[in-house]
Write a protein that holds these residues in place. Sequence first.
Motif, short mmCIF file in Angstrom:
data_model
loop_
_atom_site.label_atom_id
_atom_site.label_comp_id
_atom_site.label_asym_id
_atom_site.label_seq_id
_atom_site.Cartn_x
_atom_site.Cartn_y
_atom_site.Cartn_z
N ASP A 205 -19.57 -18.94 -4.49
CA ASP A 205 -20.77 -19.44 -5.15
C ASP A 205 -21.08 -20.86 -4.72
O ASP A 205 -22.20 -21.17 -4.31
N ILE A 206 -20.10 -21.75 -4.81
CA ILE A 206 -20.36 -23.15 -4.49
C ILE A 206 -20.67 -23.33 -3.01
O ILE A 206 -21.50 -24.17 -2.62
N THR A 207 -20.03 -22.53 -2.15
CA THR A 207 -20.29 -22.63 -0.71
C THR A 207 -21.71 -22.20 -0.39
O THR A 207 -22.40 -22.83 0.43
N ARG A 208 -22.19 -21.17 -1.05
CA ARG A 208 -23.57 -20.74 -0.83
C ARG A 208 -24.55 -21.78 -1.37
O ARG A 208 -25.58 -22.05 -0.74
N HIS A 209 -24.25 -22.37 -2.51
CA HIS A 209 -25.12 -23.44 -3.01
C HIS A 209 -25.21 -24.59 -2.00
O HIS A 209 -26.28 -25.15 -1.79
N HIS A 210 -24.10 -24.92 -1.40
CA HIS A 210 -24.06 -26.07 -0.49
C HIS A 210 -24.71 -25.77 0.86
O HIS A 210 -25.38 -26.64 1.44
#
Length: 440
Positions: A205-210
């Motif tokens: 999730d956080i990698t896709r947000h970034h």
Amino acid sequence: MSKRLFVFSVDAMVTEDVNALRQMPNFQKYLAGGSEFKDGMRTIYPSVTYPAHVSILTGCYAGKHGITSNFDFTTTNKDDNWLWFSDRIQVEDIFSVAKKAGLKTASVSWPVTGCNPNVDYLIDEYWMPLPGDTLASSFRRAGSSDEVIRIMERHTDLLGEGWELGGKKHFMQWPQVDRWIVACTCDILRQFRPEVTFMHTGAFDITRHHHGVFSSYLDECRADLDRYIGQVGDTLSELGVLEDTNFIMVSDHGQRDINRAINLNVKLADAGLIHTDENGTVTDWQAYCFSNAMSSLVYVKDPSDEELVTRVHDELKALQDEGVFGIGRLYTAQEARDEEQLYGGFSFVIESDGYTSFGDRAVRPLVQNFDASDYRFGRATHGYMPDYGPQPVFVAKGPGIRNGVVLGRGRVIDEAPTFAALLGQQMPWADGRVITDILR
């Protein structure tokens, strides 16, 4: 039928990730060859983490279970209003079902499980939010027992530097916190041998947000995930319970790339429906857009005031008709209820045009800068209608699961009733139904 269940939620994982995992050794060893949905699972609306994870636990849409956002409604700082605690859920969950069946339960970093009375060994998704918090004081507040806290403290070397400062910025550092979550889970399995265990990680999730929905940065996430699958599988094997365990990997939502984020409350303030002080703090409001990233719940302060509700509708419809404020569709409360079983205290729901996310600020700038520290403003995000974008996953293997079953598209609300069936139980209140096609 086996009475052991391990559910692993990989936040924002999509079917394309499963395709990339297929040749990895631990996925091959522990999950390949069972049952899966090749076209993914239709999540609930809004497609955000906390509502979706509660749907996975309850088999209900957001309106019925009552968690319609990651946050409790506020016109101030959302980070003070995360919905961490299970007492906000309005229906029974799978942990209640398991306890009634006499089974021991565990949950590690699963959203909205704080102080859940039906979880024996609990680590809520929580991150030392109060000034002066320690690991023990924080997680004890969220329902962890002293024996579980000792396990948590045993693995703090896996957390990132400065985690002691707490808060999402310091405690929730990925992938470090995921490594801690998995290590704690494996120790809980070893020490307490729960029959029903749920675990949630967040690096996808956080990698896709970034970095956007698909990027080379996901390669590391997939490699880490395969290692985590191996850690769990090896632990179950070491304990002699692997052959008795139904091992299921799920996710809550996908993501879509965005091009901009817009603060619609600026336009409501222009219309005289929101008032702010010189610092931009809301001092009074008649209508307020409460962002779920690519959708927004619109609250009217007095929903019994039909004239005010009509005025708010007309203001929002005018913004939609202008075509430049990111509004793809404006739902009335009744339309959201009828079409997506989404209801609560709000009067309207705004859906994105497909490339716009929404913020909450009521003062300019109207267009929000990208900011990956907030899930609403990264390069990609979620919250949109469930039929769009890459789809969340369901892969299952175990003694209660048929081998070689590949189905098309399923529904997240059907997962909890299926978990219950694997435990020999039922969830008659659920909106979903048992996925009988995958069960032995």
